[in-house]
Design a protein around this motif. Structure first.
Motif, PDB file in Angstrom:
ATOM      1  N   VAL A 114       1.888  -0.543   5.987  1.00  0.00           N
ATOM      2  CA  VAL A 114       2.564   0.738   5.778  1.00  0.00           C
ATOM      3  C   VAL A 114       4.054   0.486   5.565  1.00  0.00           C
ATOM      4  O   VAL A 114       4.649  -0.287   6.310  1.00  0.00           O
ATOM      5  CB  VAL A 114       2.397   1.673   6.998  1.00  0.00           C
ATOM      6  N   THR A 115       4.636   1.094   4.549  1.00  0.00           N
ATOM      7  CA  THR A 115       6.087   1.082   4.430  1.00  0.00           C
ATOM      8  C   THR A 115       6.586   2.105   5.437  1.00  0.00           C
ATOM      9  O   THR A 115       6.680   3.293   5.138  1.00  0.00           O
ATOM     10  CB  THR A 115       6.525   1.462   3.002  1.00  0.00           C
ATOM     11  N   ILE A 158      -3.787   3.800  12.003  1.00  0.00           N
ATOM     12  CA  ILE A 158      -4.697   3.867  10.857  1.00  0.00           C
ATOM     13  C   ILE A 158      -5.815   2.829  11.004  1.00  0.00           C
ATOM     14  O   ILE A 158      -6.986   3.124  10.770  1.00  0.00           O
ATOM     15  CB  ILE A 158      -3.924   3.637   9.533  1.00  0.00           C
ATOM     16  N   ALA A 211      -2.731   4.952   4.222  1.00  0.00           N
ATOM     17  CA  ALA A 211      -3.924   5.368   4.972  1.00  0.00           C
ATOM     18  C   ALA A 211      -5.089   5.538   4.008  1.00  0.00           C
ATOM     19  O   ALA A 211      -6.213   5.093   4.271  1.00  0.00           O
ATOM     20  CB  ALA A 211      -3.653   6.668   5.724  1.00  0.00           C
ATOM     21  N   VAL A 212      -4.821   6.166   2.860  1.00  0.00           N
ATOM     22  CA  VAL A 212      -5.881   6.441   1.896  1.00  0.00           C
ATOM     23  C   VAL A 212      -6.356   5.152   1.226  1.00  0.00           C
ATOM     24  O   VAL A 212      -7.553   4.849   1.197  1.00  0.00           O
ATOM     25  CB  VAL A 212      -5.404   7.477   0.850  1.00  0.00           C
ATOM     26  N   LYS A 213      -5.409   4.360   0.686  1.00  0.00           N
ATOM     27  CA  LYS A 213      -5.808   3.132  -0.023  1.00  0.00           C
ATOM     28  C   LYS A 213      -6.506   2.152   0.924  1.00  0.00           C
ATOM     29  O   LYS A 213      -7.534   1.561   0.575  1.00  0.00           O
ATOM     30  CB  LYS A 213      -4.582   2.443  -0.626  1.00  0.00           C
ATOM     31  N   ALA A 231       0.813  -1.221   0.000  1.00  0.00           N
ATOM     32  CA  ALA A 231       0.000   0.000   0.000  1.00  0.00           C
ATOM     33  C   ALA A 231       0.845   1.269   0.000  1.00  0.00           C
ATOM     34  O   ALA A 231       0.329   2.349  -0.286  1.00  0.00           O
ATOM     35  CB  ALA A 231      -0.950  -0.003   1.192  1.00  0.00           C
ATOM     36  N   GLY A 232       2.137   1.144   0.352  1.00  0.00           N
ATOM     37  CA  GLY A 232       3.003   2.316   0.268  1.00  0.00           C
ATOM     38  C   GLY A 232       3.245   2.999   1.604  1.00  0.00           C
ATOM     39  O   GLY A 232       2.964   2.438   2.663  1.00  0.00           O
ATOM     40  N   THR A 233       3.766   4.229   1.535  1.00  0.00           N
ATOM     41  CA  THR A 233       4.083   4.966   2.761  1.00  0.00           C
ATOM     42  C   THR A 233       2.806   5.525   3.400  1.00  0.00           C
ATOM     43  O   THR A 233       1.704   5.329   2.894  1.00  0.00           O
ATOM     44  CB  THR A 233       5.075   6.106   2.464  1.00  0.00           C
ATOM     45  N   TYR A 234       3.003   6.209   4.532  1.00  0.00           N
ATOM     46  CA  TYR A 234       1.884   6.543   5.418  1.00  0.00           C
ATOM     47  C   TYR A 234       0.596   7.047   4.728  1.00  0.00           C
ATOM     48  O   TYR A 234      -0.452   6.421   4.844  1.00  0.00           O
ATOM     49  CB  TYR A 234       2.350   7.563   6.465  1.00  0.00           C
ATOM     50  N   THR A 235       0.692   8.157   4.021  1.00  0.00           N
ATOM     51  CA  THR A 235      -0.519   8.749   3.451  1.00  0.00           C
ATOM     52  C   THR A 235      -1.126   7.838   2.394  1.00  0.00           C
ATOM     53  O   THR A 235      -2.341   7.614   2.368  1.00  0.00           O
ATOM     54  CB  THR A 235      -0.208  10.133   2.833  1.00  0.00           C
ATOM     55  N   GLN A 236      -0.274   7.310   1.511  1.00  0.00           N
ATOM     56  CA  GLN A 236      -0.760   6.409   0.468  1.00  0.00           C
ATOM     57  C   GLN A 236      -1.498   5.233   1.094  1.00  0.00           C
ATOM     58  O   GLN A 236      -2.578   4.850   0.656  1.00  0.00           O
ATOM     59  CB  GLN A 236       0.415   5.885  -0.367  1.00  0.00           C
TER      60      GLN A 236
END
Lengths: 349, 349
Positions: free
Chosen positions: A234-235, A244, A211-213, A204-209
């Motif tokens: 989370v990365t 999250i 959290a959103v996905k 899913a990627g780093t924090y914001t990415q």
């Protein structure tokens, strides 16, 4: 929120998954699986953050020794993440794990699948089948392409291998890094089986990415009653995953983790340091378990009205705040005392 | 993703809202509306972050002077946020705003509604009706309670006041701080009218809370084809809103903002500083507009497989990375050169 999908409940070391059990929160250690000290430390961090099930990779025989220390140490259930080698699954079960994540189609012969199913069955340990968009079998990929249907077909194939040996304490995950594909795959598998579902978006990627996905995919599914346990990937620091995850379960109405804080984005009408006050209140209430709604609003005109159903709240004026409760103004507080007095009032509730 | 709901398109200073126009991103200034310098600075920050429409509160006659300077300065359309005083709406239209947010039911007589509708109509400016869970009319609250139905009923009441004077360049928002209520309200209004919809969760809270609540609500709606423009409310720096908004539109497949990065959460198999590499790549690609998928994976076994459909990617080994493309390994790179060489390869694409 729609009615929750019926699922067959399993017991993961005392944490029930599925049925009417609360949707549980998982994470995974990213420490060296041969290092007990750093793993122990991360377990503490995760448990302290609210993690309820912890997974750990078991890459080799040597890591089984550390695993045993970890299962003895941990206050929350430990799940072994196994790839390809069925002997590591048997070793992990022996080492006291509460669940095994393994895809039976990847471990070779029926004999091996039966050995793992029997060992898990003997200890009442569930098995999670975890299909990711990147690990779908070639023949299924050829038939369906890299689609939600392929994820479902792959999961059902692995399930059938366990069912062959009458093993039914199954949890399924079918994760894609694509949000729409993840939602579609879970919707399909939710109809096709009644096994408990572990929700997640992979890579899913780093924090914001992330959290959103994760919020879009897991939120869409949970509000439709689908999902029994969740993992936000989370990365980054695994403890971020828990923050999250809790926010998702709280926002969908699945779980309650203390006060619900609503606060406005501020605008040109705001004449107090609302962002600072809000962050401070959030910090001070981090360990509060009261099931209340706290509103922190920037302006005195809309403040009380916007949060009519808040148990307690602050609305900013000029150099001062109005303290209000259920939409009624209680008293004025100088800005410098706002956080202190709000917390005092919450303590009294 | 489901087919997009049909909505009547309006023109907000050159940014089309509704119909087949891209879902646009909005934010709101939280600077003093009488201070042109700080407002200008925040406009720059927002535009630089990717904000496409900017709202500003207009609390008094004095702020109209600053508003005029702002509309002249801004490269993106400015929206006036008006409460109660219809003369401020007329003044804002005069000052050159591209949209007015006002609830006609709050400004008094039919004459005043007609004056605003006529002034907006003469300049081809749309009006947004913005109903929040905290500002529902008393008679509607008594009939429906504080429900999604009440939000819808309130919005339709305000719409009817504009329609009375043949004004149809309308955008509607019906925001609740509750995620489920927000989703339900928009689903209902989407069926009840064909006006364009401005999506948002009100009083969504600080960064993580807002990212999660906004993603669940807006994501659920957007994946069902509902929504024409969005605003993410964060109690914090307005530029944070844009980061979340972009991530939402990208994850749902509505918009593309450069490379899509997928990265694993790392685990005990990871033997490189994946989190560091990932954050650095994210930073280096922030201004890249290429429509590519970049995978950054912790382990060499699953890496290439997990990201078979990535245009390019890195998979961690021990002190080195494998560079791969479309699931094929290209070459090995020492860990210290990983970011540099990945960016070089992306530049070549």
């Amino acid at each position: 929120m729609m009615e929750r999908r019926f699922s067959r409940q399993v017991n993961c070391g005392g944490v029930l998954i599925g049925g009417d059990a609360p949707v549980s929160i998982q994470s995974m250690l990213n420490t060296d699986p041969h290092n007990f000290d750093t793993s122990k430390e991360q377990i503490d961090t995760l448990v302290n953050a609210g993690c309820e099930i912890i997974r750990i990779t078991v890459p080799d025989t040597k890591s089984l020794e550390t695993l045993k220390l970890i299962t003895e140490y941990s206050s929350v259930p430990i799940v072994a993440d196994i790839h390809f080698d069925y002997r590591l699954a048997l070793g992990a079960i022996e080492a006291g794990v509460s669940k095994v994540r393994i895809n039976p189609g990847n471990i070779g012969s029926d004999d091996r699948v039966k050995a793992v199913a029997d060992a898990a069955g003997a200890k009442g340990i569930p098995i999670r089948i975890g299909v990711n968009s990147g690990s779908i079998e070639k023949n299924i990929l050829e038939k369906y392409g890299n689609t939600a249907e392929a994820l479902v077909e792959s999961a059902l194939y692995h399930v059938s291998l366990l069912e062959k040996f009458d093993f039914k304490d199954i949890v399924i995950s079918i994760k894609s890094s694509d949000v729409n594909k993840t939602i579609s795959a879970y919707e399909q598998i939710a109809k096709a089986t009644n096994y408990a579902l572990h929700l997640g978006v992979t890579e899913a990627g780093t924090y914001t990415q992330s959290a959103v996905k994760s919020s879009i995919a897991l939120g869409s599914l949970l509000t439709r009653g689908i999902g029994d346990t969740i993992r936000v990937s989370v990365t980054g620091d695994p403890a971020e995953e828990i923050e999250i995850a809790k926010a998702i379960l709280s926002a969908t109405g699945n779980r309650k983790f203390g006060p619900k804080i609503v606060s406005c984005p501020t605008c040109g009408r705001t004449k107090v340091d609302l962002i600072g006050v809000c962050k401070e209140v959030e910090k001070r209430l981090a360990k509060c378990t009261k099931d209340i709604k706290v509103a922190i609003m920037g302006c005195a005109v809309n403040g009380p009205g916007e949060a009519r159903d808040a148990d307690i709240g602050l609305a900013g004026g000029t150099e001062e705040f109005l303290l209000f409760s259920k939409g009624e103004i209680i008293r004025k507080i100088p800005a410098s005392r706002a956080v202190e007095e709000l917390i005092e009032e919450i303590d009294k509730l």
